[in-house]
Design a protein around this motif. Structure first.
Motif, short mmCIF file in Angstrom:
data_model
loop_
_atom_site.label_atom_id
_atom_site.label_comp_id
_atom_site.label_asym_id
_atom_site.label_seq_id
_atom_site.Cartn_x
_atom_site.Cartn_y
_atom_site.Cartn_z
N TYR A 170 -59.57 -37.84 21.11
CA TYR A 170 -60.31 -37.66 22.37
C TYR A 170 -59.42 -37.44 23.58
O TYR A 170 -59.88 -37.05 24.65
N LEU A 171 -58.14 -37.73 23.39
CA LEU A 171 -57.22 -37.65 24.52
C LEU A 171 -57.28 -36.29 25.21
O LEU A 171 -57.39 -36.19 26.43
N GLY A 172 -57.26 -35.24 24.34
CA GLY A 172 -57.25 -33.88 24.88
C GLY A 172 -58.46 -33.62 25.74
O GLY A 172 -58.37 -33.08 26.85
N GLN A 173 -59.63 -34.04 25.20
CA GLN A 173 -60.87 -33.82 25.92
C GLN A 173 -60.84 -34.45 27.32
O GLN A 173 -61.21 -33.83 28.31
N PHE A 174 -60.39 -35.68 27.36
CA PHE A 174 -60.38 -36.41 28.65
C PHE A 174 -59.35 -35.83 29.61
O PHE A 174 -59.58 -35.79 30.82
N VAL A 175 -58.22 -35.41 29.04
CA VAL A 175 -57.21 -34.80 29.91
C VAL A 175 -57.74 -33.48 30.45
O VAL A 175 -57.66 -33.19 31.65
N GLU A 176 -58.35 -32.72 29.55
CA GLU A 176 -58.89 -31.41 29.93
C GLU A 176 -59.89 -31.53 31.07
O GLU A 176 -59.95 -30.69 31.96
N SER A 392 -50.13 -33.60 15.91
CA SER A 392 -50.63 -32.98 17.15
C SER A 392 -51.88 -33.67 17.65
O SER A 392 -52.57 -34.37 16.94
N VAL A 393 -52.11 -33.40 18.89
CA VAL A 393 -53.38 -33.84 19.46
C VAL A 393 -54.41 -32.77 19.08
O VAL A 393 -54.22 -31.61 19.43
N PRO A 394 -55.44 -33.17 18.36
CA PRO A 394 -56.40 -32.14 17.91
C PRO A 394 -57.20 -31.60 19.09
O PRO A 394 -57.32 -32.25 20.12
N PRO A 395 -57.74 -30.39 18.94
CA PRO A 395 -58.45 -29.75 20.04
C PRO A 395 -59.79 -30.42 20.32
O PRO A 395 -60.28 -31.19 19.50
N MET A 396 -60.33 -30.10 21.46
CA MET A 396 -61.66 -30.63 21.81
C MET A 396 -62.65 -30.18 20.76
O MET A 396 -62.59 -29.05 20.27
N GLY A 397 -63.55 -31.06 20.44
CA GLY A 397 -64.57 -30.74 19.44
C GLY A 397 -64.20 -31.32 18.09
O GLY A 397 -65.02 -31.32 17.17
N ASN A 398 -62.94 -31.83 17.97
CA ASN A 398 -62.52 -32.32 16.66
C ASN A 398 -63.37 -33.50 16.20
O ASN A 398 -63.64 -33.66 15.02
N ALA A 399 -63.81 -34.30 17.15
CA ALA A 399 -64.62 -35.46 16.77
C ALA A 399 -65.95 -34.99 16.19
O ALA A 399 -66.43 -35.53 15.19
N GLU A 400 -66.53 -33.96 16.81
CA GLU A 400 -67.79 -33.43 16.29
C GLU A 400 -67.57 -32.79 14.91
O GLU A 400 -68.41 -32.91 14.01
N LEU B 162 -83.04 -43.51 43.68
CA LEU B 162 -81.78 -43.47 42.95
C LEU B 162 -81.55 -42.00 42.62
O LEU B 162 -82.43 -41.35 42.05
N VAL B 163 -80.42 -41.49 43.02
CA VAL B 163 -80.13 -40.08 42.78
C VAL B 163 -78.80 -40.00 42.05
O VAL B 163 -77.84 -40.67 42.40
N ARG B 164 -78.78 -39.22 41.01
CA ARG B 164 -77.50 -39.01 40.32
C ARG B 164 -77.55 -37.69 39.56
O ARG B 164 -78.63 -37.22 39.18
N THR B 165 -76.40 -37.15 39.37
CA THR B 165 -76.35 -35.92 38.59
C THR B 165 -76.32 -36.29 37.11
O THR B 165 -75.68 -37.27 36.72
N ILE B 166 -77.06 -35.50 36.34
CA ILE B 166 -76.98 -35.67 34.88
C ILE B 166 -75.98 -34.63 34.38
O ILE B 166 -76.18 -33.43 34.59
N ARG B 167 -74.91 -35.15 33.83
CA ARG B 167 -73.85 -34.21 33.42
C ARG B 167 -73.79 -34.15 31.90
O ARG B 167 -74.10 -35.10 31.20
N ARG B 168 -73.40 -33.00 31.41
CA ARG B 168 -73.40 -32.79 29.97
C ARG B 168 -72.30 -33.62 29.31
O ARG B 168 -71.14 -33.58 29.72
N LEU B 169 -72.72 -34.40 28.31
CA LEU B 169 -71.76 -35.26 27.63
C LEU B 169 -71.05 -34.54 26.49
O LEU B 169 -69.94 -34.91 26.12
N GLU B 170 -71.68 -33.54 25.96
CA GLU B 170 -71.10 -32.85 24.80
C GLU B 170 -69.73 -32.29 25.15
O GLU B 170 -69.58 -31.59 26.15
N PHE B 171 -68.79 -32.64 24.35
CA PHE B 171 -67.37 -32.26 24.56
C PHE B 171 -66.88 -32.71 25.93
O PHE B 171 -65.96 -32.13 26.47
#
Lengths: 442, 558
Positions: A170-176, A392-400, B162-171
């Motif tokens: 997940y590191l990559g995702q969070f850094v990205e 390596s740090v795997p790319p985003m989406g690797n967890a999925e 209460l106001v907040r943005t819903i942001r996409r969690l996927e990836f």
């Protein structure tokens, strides 16, 4: 406070694994790719990381206005007799109170640790708070299965904890997404996005007494073939089944073993390693001596080696960081967070509490500790592990991708689908995930 | 310095002091009660406010959790992602969202609307967003600045959002899928503050950090910084409750008009105080009346004493009815006065009787009756024998004796002068050409009363000491004049002189043993007895005349 970071780490830990970041395409500073994980300085050298200057609570508290700030004239028109008059759909303004008292530093830390590791962390936090009276550390221990969902929601809600336990997937995702702080902002001569509490290595841990009772020699360097032979022998003799690990780690290892990279294969639409993986899964499904849980052995990492455990190194696996601690980019107290992490990974005090529960600490040697037999085994195993650049740090989406891999593996195990079809579907869907992940957020 | 006050004034002063002391005590007691009551009402109301605000806090926290849920929920993540990416049937997805929102809102009474908004697209469930498009855009902007964190804004229709943005969690894409608005009706919250006491006048303000969420606060009131029990705003006392809600972290200020919490208490206390005053006044009036009566009785007693002192009659003022101490005092005084009078009257009458007997004895030194009868016989015989001198002398002598035996003590001056004429008639015949006599009398003094035989002995004395003893001629003048209220009578004669200190000699009794001047002493004593010490004989020698005088009060017969 100057924290002495001693470079005389135990031998094997001298070379840290270089963690490659995914190729950044947007919003990622150039240095992500190039920057390794925070590395211990050169051997034999002792450096002082001057942190005092940086760990300062902002001295200037914004002036507090005394009077009410009213922006809405409607308020002024309210009747004197106590009946509030609401006249429309505009927003109310702001108000200011005089206040607040001396600021306390409150650091939240999200972790997925449990059991002894969690207790060790809690004791360390308690100790740290007793030393630093103005710091409150609030640990949020989240079950591993819900960890990333929670942390992602925190990120989406703008309330990421100050310190996060990260892993390479997940590191990559969070850094990205710019969620993590580059450690060079708070450490001199250190960079990267995560600081491991310890270094460990993948291992197959097994019950020595079982092997002894069967009377076989368990190889210290494990191949798939050797593992299957041993599992069959134990099953034949005792009826106990061996545990397996049919996850993304295995698939990555297979590809790495073949001199390839699974994500490259997915992007190129190749099913080479995937096919091997699913064939292996199919083979395993035919073996009665294997199960996902395992009666006498388990695939894990060296921090889990216990007393009475034998251990076998898994082919080609090198050192991996354990409990990678990152600082959230949105932290109000990055310096204090850095100071805490620094204390946790480098102080003798922390080391005496954490011992080898998190592997061998990269910034301290453990000569002072009198090791228990189990710790001795961990120490020996990790000390013998080589550091490999290639991890390596795997790319985003690797967890999925890992999740659909598990789904297809289950389908193959149950015979619902044949390995080649599973491999093709897996690669196809994984490619879609990688594409979406790369395009996400645009 | 001593101030002399009458008893009535003293008692009035005491009553007045008592009245004002009572007023002071009651005022102090009321003040203390008020202060104590204030503290209790403040504390109770504080508790009430805190409880209401705590339940509001729970609502805020639950709203926060609802927001968290929507943000992280797979359903909303996937439907909003699909809607944003243009995948799927938009109308169906919106319908799904609405029905999901409805199941979320219904159990939460304080949430009146949930709306999801992205640009001009909007879907929601409930009472409606309730914000103008500008306000919604402003709130969205604030929410975006918060980076996905929940922000709270208040609207001036008494709702909190209460106001907040819903942001996409996927990836961890974190791109904005929608802005979430959860609308809470805070007026209901404020209403619950006054649920128990409908008269309560209060201004509630809720803020989150520097952002005002809810305000009933009139602009004219200054802004309180801390809780306080006695803040004066525009001259009216207010209770200020300020606190921070533990879960939401919101600050609240509740400004309560103190008097509005007392409901009927002010009237009740005022009424009780008024009743107390009326009763106290009535009591004082009654007391005053009693004191007045008492003092009137004492005064009556005093008047009686005054009258007694001056020797007046006690009749008519002696009635003091009742049997209280004053009446008893009166009775005792009456008894005492009566006894005193009895004693005095007794001794006075006895003394009078004594004096009377003395006078009787003195006057009886001249034994008149027998002589009178003899003289009468002599007169008639001398008439028969035509001896005129004897007849005249015996006539005059008889007149003298007749006067002497008459009963009356006091006679008019004219009568006394007639006696004197008879006496001188005799003396002239005894001493022819030796006596000259004249009378000088005022017209209005002639009727005045004087003791019988008070002038005659004086004239007799004058003749005795001049004509009889020295054989000299004498000129006698009797004068009778009014001076003021008194009548002055004077007898002067030539041919003799009074010895010095004669008056003192008479009064010390030095002449009484001898027959000399016994007549003078008699007259002197009689004058004293009848008219008091100021009346008596006075003697002097003047221009060759011996003068004796006395005065009598100018009284006349009726």
């Amino acid at each position: 406070m100057a924290v002495i970071v001693e470079a005389e780490a135990p031998e094997p830990a001298v070379e840290m694994p270089a963690v490659e970041m995914p190729v950044p395409e947007i919003h990622v500073p150039d240095d992500i790719e190039a920057e390794p994980m925070p590395l211990p300085p050169e051997p034999e050298a002792s450096i002082e990381v001057e942190e005092a200057a940086k760990v300062e609570v902002p001295s200037e508290v914004p002036p507090v206005p005394e009077d009410i700030v009213e922006e809405d004239s409607a308020l002024k028109e309210m009747a004197d007799d106590g009946i509030a008059v609401f006249d429309g759909s505009g927003l109310l303004g702001t108000v200011s109170y005089s206040d607040p008292g001396p600021e306390r530093v409150e650091l939240r830390i999200s972790l997925w640790e449990s059991g002894e590791k969690r207790e060790a962390i809690e004791r360390a936090i308690e100790r740290y708070e007793s030393i630093n009276g103005n710091v409150d550390i609030i640990p949020e221990f989240i079950e591993k299965s819900a960890y990333w969902r929670n942390v992602s929601t925190d990120a989406a809600s703008g309330r990421l904890a100050d310190v996060l336990e990260m892993d390479r997937r997940y590191l990559g995702q969070f850094v990205e997404r710019g969620q993590l702080l580059d450690l060079s902002d708070v450490f001199d001569r250190l960079s990267g996005y995560g600081m491991p509490i310890g270094m460990t290595a993948p291992v197959l841990a097994y019950d020595e007494s079982v092997i002894e009772s069967v009377g076989i020699e368990f190889p210290s360097l494990l191949s798939i073939e050797a593992f299957i032979d041993a599992a069959r022998a134990v099953y034949d003799s005792t009826g106990l089944k061996a545990g397996t690990s049919l996850g993304l780690d295995l698939l990555e290892a297979i590809a790495f073993h073949e001199g390839s990279d699974i994500y490259t294969e997915i992007k190129e639409g190749r099913t080479d390693s995937s096919a091997v993986f699913f064939n292996l899964v199919e083979d395993i499904s035919a073996y009665p001596f294997l199960s996902s849980a395992g009666d006498w052995c388990r695939f894990t990492d060296a921090t889990e080696i216990g007393e009475g455990d034998g251990y076998a190194r898994i082919t080609n696996d090198g050192l991996i960081p354990y409990a990678l601690l990152s600082i959230s980019a949105s932290s109000r107290y990055p310096e204090e967070a850095a100071e805490f992490i620094s204390w946790l990974v480098s102080s003798k005090e922390a080391q005496s509490i954490l011992r080898l529960d998190f592997g061998i600490p990269p910034f301290r040697h453990v000569d002072d500790l009198v090791l228990t037999p189990a710790e001795k085994r961990r120490f020996d195993f990790i000390s013998d592990t080589e550091y490999r650049q290639s991890l390596s740090v795997p790319p985003m989406g690797n967890a999925e991708i890992g999740r659909i891999l598990s789904d297809y593996a289950a389908d193959v195990l149950s015979g619902d689908i044949d390995p080649s079809a599973a491999a093709a579907l897996f690669v196809d869907e994984s490619d879609d995930i990688l594409l979406r992940a790369e395009g996400a957020g645009m | 310095m001593k101030i002399h006050l009458t008893l009535e004034r003293k008692l009035s002063l005491i009553l007045l002091l008592f009245f004002f002391s009572m007023l002071l005590v009651v005022a102090i007691l009321l003040g203390m009660l008020r202060s104590e009551y204030d503290a209790r009402v403040y504390a109770i109301n504080d508790e009430n406010t805190r409880n209401v605000m705590m339940s509001a806090d729970s609502a805020f926290a639950a709203t926060m959790m609802t927001g968290d849920y929507i943000v992280s929920d797979d359903f909303f993540q996937s439907t909003l992602s699909s809607l944003k990416d243009g995948k799927g049937d938009a109308a169906a997805l919106e319908g799904d969202i609405r029905s999901r929102l409805s199941t979320m809102i219904e159990p939460l009474s304080y949430i009146i609307d949930i709306t999801l908004m992205r640009g001009s697209w909007m879907v929601g469930y409930g009472a409606g967003l309730g914000l103008s498009s500008d306000s919604a855009a402003e709130a969205s902007r604030i929410a975006r600045e918060a980076g996905g964190a929940a922000v709270w804004v208040g609207s001036d229709d008494g709702c909190i959002y209460l106001v907040r943005t819903i942001r996409r969690l996927e990836f961890l894409s974190l791109d904005e899928l929608a802005v979430l608005f959860i609308r809470i009706d805070a007026t209901a919250l404020a209403d619950s503050l006054t649920a128990g006491s409908p008269d309560r006048v209060s201004y509630l303000m809720i803020s989150n950090g520097s952002r005002l969420l809810y305000s009933e606060y009139p602009g004219s009131l200054s802004h309180p910084d801390a809780s306080s029990i006695g803040m004066q705003i525009d001259g009216r006392p207010y209770f200020i409750y300020r606190g921070t809600l533990p879960r939401s972290g919101f600050d609240y200020v509740d400004v309560v008009l103190r008097d509005s919490l007392y409901d009927g208490m002010v009237q009740l206390v005022g009424g009780a105080f008024f009743l107390f005053l009326v009763m106290l006044l009535a009591f004082l009036l009654l007391l005053h009346h009693i004191v007045r009566r008492m003092i009137a009785r004492i005064n009556a007693l005093r008047e009686k004493m005054d009258a007694f002192e001056q020797g007046g009659s006690l009749e008519g003022i002696s009635s003091l009815p009742g049997d209280d101490e004053i009446a008893q005092l009166n009775d005792r005084f009456d008894r005492m006065a009566k006894e005193y009078r009895d004693v005095v009257e007794d001794s006075y009458s006895r003394e009078l009787m004594l004096k009377d007997s003395e006078i009787r004895m003195l006057t009886q030194q001249i034994n008149p009756h027998f002589l009178y009868n003899v003289l009468d016989s002599i007169y008639w015989m001398s008439q028969k024998y035509q001896a005129d001198d004897i007849a005249a002398m015996s006539y005059d002598l008889a007149a003298l004796f007749r006067a002497a035996v008459s009963a009356e003590d006091l006679v008019p001056v004219s009568r006394e002068l007639e006696l004197l004429e008879s006496f001188l008639g005799i003396q002239r015949r005894r001493f022819p050409d030796s006596i000259s006599y004249s009378v000088e009398a005022d017209g209005d003094s002639i009727g005045a009363l004087l003791p019988k035989f008070s002038l005659q002995p004086l004239v007799e004395n004058a003749i005795k000491h001049s004509v009889e003893e020295k054989g000299a001629r004498t000129d006698i003048i009797v004068s009778c004049r009014r001076r003021g209220d008194d009548i002055i009578l004077e007898v002067s004669n030539t041919g003799s002189a009074f010895p010095d200190g004669l008056a003192d000699m008479l009064r010390s009794g030095m002449v009484s043993s001898s027959t000399q001047r016994i007549g003078l002493q008699n007259i002197d004593e009689r004058l004293h007895l009848l008219f008091g010490e100021g009346h008596g004989l006075e003697f002097r020698n003047e221009d060759g005349r011996a003068i004796v005088s006395f005065s009598v009060p100018g009284r006349y017969d009726a």
